[in-house]
Design a protein around this motif. Structure first.
Motif, PDB file in Angstrom:
ATOM      1  N   ASP A  51      -8.176  13.128   5.115  1.00  0.00           N
ATOM      2  CA  ASP A  51      -6.925  12.570   4.588  1.00  0.00           C
ATOM      3  C   ASP A  51      -7.038  11.042   4.530  1.00  0.00           C
ATOM      4  OD1 ASP A  51      -5.912  15.163   4.685  1.00  0.00           O
ATOM      5  OD2 ASP A  51      -5.097  14.884   6.707  1.00  0.00           O
ATOM      6  N   CYS A  52      -6.024  10.414   3.929  1.00  0.00           N
ATOM      7  CA  CYS A  52      -5.951   8.951   3.976  1.00  0.00           C
ATOM      8  C   CYS A  52      -5.449   8.558   5.362  1.00  0.00           C
ATOM      9  CB  CYS A  52      -5.006   8.420   2.900  1.00  0.00           C
ATOM     10  SG  CYS A  52      -4.677   6.655   3.093  1.00  0.00           S
ATOM     11  N   VAL A  53      -6.185   7.673   6.022  1.00  0.00           N
ATOM     12  CA  VAL A  53      -5.852   7.317   7.399  1.00  0.00           C
ATOM     13  C   VAL A  53      -4.527   6.544   7.478  1.00  0.00           C
ATOM     14  CG1 VAL A  53      -7.132   5.133   7.495  1.00  0.00           C
ATOM     15  CG2 VAL A  53      -6.951   6.558   9.538  1.00  0.00           C
ATOM     16  N   GLU A  54      -4.091   5.972   6.331  1.00  0.00           N
ATOM     17  CA  GLU A  54      -2.844   5.201   6.327  1.00  0.00           C
ATOM     18  C   GLU A  54      -1.632   6.054   5.939  1.00  0.00           C
ATOM     19  OE1 GLU A  54      -2.015   2.097   7.296  1.00  0.00           O
ATOM     20  OE2 GLU A  54      -4.014   2.134   8.179  1.00  0.00           O
ATOM     21  N   CYS A  55      -1.679   6.704   4.750  1.00  0.00           N
ATOM     22  CA  CYS A  55      -0.482   7.424   4.268  1.00  0.00           C
ATOM     23  C   CYS A  55      -0.548   8.918   4.565  1.00  0.00           C
ATOM     24  CB  CYS A  55      -0.273   7.176   2.775  1.00  0.00           C
ATOM     25  SG  CYS A  55      -1.521   7.964   1.734  1.00  0.00           S
ATOM     26  N   ARG A  56      -1.702   9.396   5.098  1.00  0.00           N
ATOM     27  CA  ARG A  56      -1.901  10.782   5.537  1.00  0.00           C
ATOM     28  C   ARG A  56      -1.922  11.788   4.386  1.00  0.00           C
ATOM     29  NH1 ARG A  56      -4.517   9.696   9.676  1.00  0.00           N
ATOM     30  NH2 ARG A  56      -4.910  11.913   9.499  1.00  0.00           N
ATOM     31  N   ARG A  57      -1.960  11.300   3.126  1.00  0.00           N
ATOM     32  CA  ARG A  57      -2.091  12.259   2.026  1.00  0.00           C
ATOM     33  C   ARG A  57      -3.513  12.814   1.986  1.00  0.00           C
ATOM     34  NH1 ARG A  57      -0.151   9.119  -3.225  1.00  0.00           N
ATOM     35  NH2 ARG A  57      -1.062   7.458  -1.993  1.00  0.00           N
ATOM     36  N   THR A  58      -3.639  14.080   1.582  1.00  0.00           N
ATOM     37  CA  THR A  58      -4.974  14.663   1.413  1.00  0.00           C
ATOM     38  C   THR A  58      -5.663  13.954   0.255  1.00  0.00           C
ATOM     39  OG1 THR A  58      -4.090  16.764   2.162  1.00  0.00           O
ATOM     40  CG2 THR A  58      -6.209  16.837   1.038  1.00  0.00           C
TER      41      THR A  58
ATOM     42  N   LEU B 146      -9.677   6.227   3.210  1.00  0.00           N
ATOM     43  CA  LEU B 146      -8.411   5.717   2.670  1.00  0.00           C
ATOM     44  C   LEU B 146      -8.276   6.199   1.228  1.00  0.00           C
ATOM     45  CD1 LEU B 146      -8.996   2.034   3.717  1.00  0.00           C
ATOM     46  CD2 LEU B 146      -6.961   3.312   4.403  1.00  0.00           C
ATOM     47  N   CYS B 147      -7.037   6.419   0.787  1.00  0.00           N
ATOM     48  CA  CYS B 147      -6.843   6.681  -0.646  1.00  0.00           C
ATOM     49  C   CYS B 147      -6.949   5.339  -1.388  1.00  0.00           C
ATOM     50  CB  CYS B 147      -5.484   7.342  -0.883  1.00  0.00           C
ATOM     51  SG  CYS B 147      -4.092   6.230  -0.700  1.00  0.00           S
ATOM     52  N   LEU B 148      -6.931   5.388  -2.719  1.00  0.00           N
ATOM     53  CA  LEU B 148      -7.126   4.152  -3.481  1.00  0.00           C
ATOM     54  C   LEU B 148      -5.878   3.263  -3.451  1.00  0.00           C
ATOM     55  CD1 LEU B 148      -9.148   5.494  -6.562  1.00  0.00           C
ATOM     56  CD2 LEU B 148      -9.987   4.569  -4.394  1.00  0.00           C
ATOM     57  N   ASP B 149      -4.743   3.785  -2.999  1.00  0.00           N
ATOM     58  CA  ASP B 149      -3.498   2.992  -2.978  1.00  0.00           C
ATOM     59  C   ASP B 149      -3.301   2.224  -1.670  1.00  0.00           C
ATOM     60  OD1 ASP B 149      -2.831   4.018  -5.468  1.00  0.00           O
ATOM     61  OD2 ASP B 149      -1.834   5.771  -4.581  1.00  0.00           O
ATOM     62  N   CYS B 150      -4.023   2.610  -0.631  1.00  0.00           N
ATOM     63  CA  CYS B 150      -3.740   2.038   0.697  1.00  0.00           C
ATOM     64  C   CYS B 150      -4.800   1.031   1.143  1.00  0.00           C
ATOM     65  CB  CYS B 150      -3.659   3.150   1.742  1.00  0.00           C
ATOM     66  SG  CYS B 150      -2.186   4.168   1.582  1.00  0.00           S
ATOM     67  N   GLN B 151      -4.378   0.093   1.947  1.00  0.00           N
ATOM     68  CA  GLN B 151      -5.271  -0.859   2.604  1.00  0.00           C
ATOM     69  C   GLN B 151      -5.072  -0.700   4.107  1.00  0.00           C
ATOM     70  OE1 GLN B 151      -7.117  -2.371   0.648  1.00  0.00           O
ATOM     71  NE2 GLN B 151      -6.040  -3.083  -1.179  1.00  0.00           N
TER      72      GLN B 151
END
Ligand SMILES: [Zn+2]
Length: 274
Positions: A155-162, A178-183
């Motif tokens: 998952d994304c470690v920031e927003c938790r989305r798969t 991380l997903c591409l939207d999160c820093q």
């Protein structure tokens, strides 16, 4: 009732240093007590019954006595000296890398039998397949896991989305994918778009989908099947780089906390060994 003054434990030798005229100061990783520094009295005398037992990467059954500051080794019996591993320079180098990481991540008075067993299993796997670097990659990832620093891989470690396939980046010091939207927190320089860079202490890098899949496979696959995993050179190099960066980040933190702990334990009034 007073705690027993003597005890036995299995212990892997990590380092040894001369102490005084004829003693050795040992750094061990034990099954029952975690990392342990102990003294082998007289072990540098050729006539000593303890001579030759404490080369790095020797697994012994030890009998020890509690000392005021450091415990004392009374008896040693070799369980495994990993002679096949030590017979090749590649095997020996890989084994010493395991010992170095175990020394760095292991802490005194904090037994971790999973870490102990992982290290022995990794040494055994290197002995079986010294030409493969995969046991080292397996060790690095599971060292992080059993030490409580497992990077996120799903998952994304920031927003938790798969994560969507291919829509990810990786932060060795920010907790994993991380997903591409999160820093990650602390990341402050979005104007730099180089594939790998460091900013404000937190780094983000591109990671190929192939390498992410190998990381997930390392996470889920038993060690016995790992040396046979096949991958291209680019993926193997990326895997080594991303795991190396993650291990180094936590190792720096661990070494600092360990040396602080060891400093506390060696103060004259320390309750730990008295
Ligand atoms: Zn996200």
């Amino acid at each position: 009732m007073a705690a027993p003054r003597t005890y036995r434990t299995e212990a892997l030798s990590l380092r040894k240093m001369p102490l005084g005229e004829a003693d050795l100061l040992l750094t061990l990783y034990t099954r029952d007590a975690g990392k342990l520094r102990a003294v082998a009295k007289g072990a540098r005398r050729t006539t000593s019954k303890l001579v030759g037992y404490f080369e790095p990467l020797t697994l012994n059954l030890l009998a020890l006595s509690k000392g005021r500051n450091l415990d004392i080794v009374n008896q040693a019996q070799v369980i495994d000296n990993f002679s096949d591993l030590k017979s090749s320079l590649t095997g020996l180098t890989q084994g010493l890398y395991i010992a170095e990481l175990l020394d760095g991540f292991g802490s005194e008075d904090n037994p971790n039998q999973e870490l102990y067993q992982l290290s022995l299993d990794a040494l055994g796997a290197i002995e079986q397949a010294p030409a493969s670097e995969m046991p080292l990659r397996f060790f690095e990832l599971h060292l992080l896991r059993v030490s409580g620093f497992m990077p996120e891989l799903y998952d994304c470690v920031e927003c938790r989305r798969t994560l969507e396939p291919g829509q990810h980046r990786f932060s060795p010091d920010g907790g994993g994918t991380l997903c591409l939207d999160c820093q990650p927190p602390g990341f402050q320089s979005p104007e730099f778009q180089a594939p790998e860079f460091q900013s404000a202490g937190t780094s983000v890098r591109n990671l190929s989908l192939s390498t992410l899949k190998v990381l997930r496979m390392l996470h889920r696959t038993p060690l016995a099947e790992i040396p046979d995993l096949k991958m291209g050179r680019t993926v193997a190099l990326e895997l080594k780089s991303v795991l190396g960066a993650t291990v180094r980040y936590w190792l720096d933190k661990e070494i600092r906390s360990n040396s602080f702990l060891e400093h506390l334990q060696n103060l004259p009034d320390s309750p730990v060994y008295s």
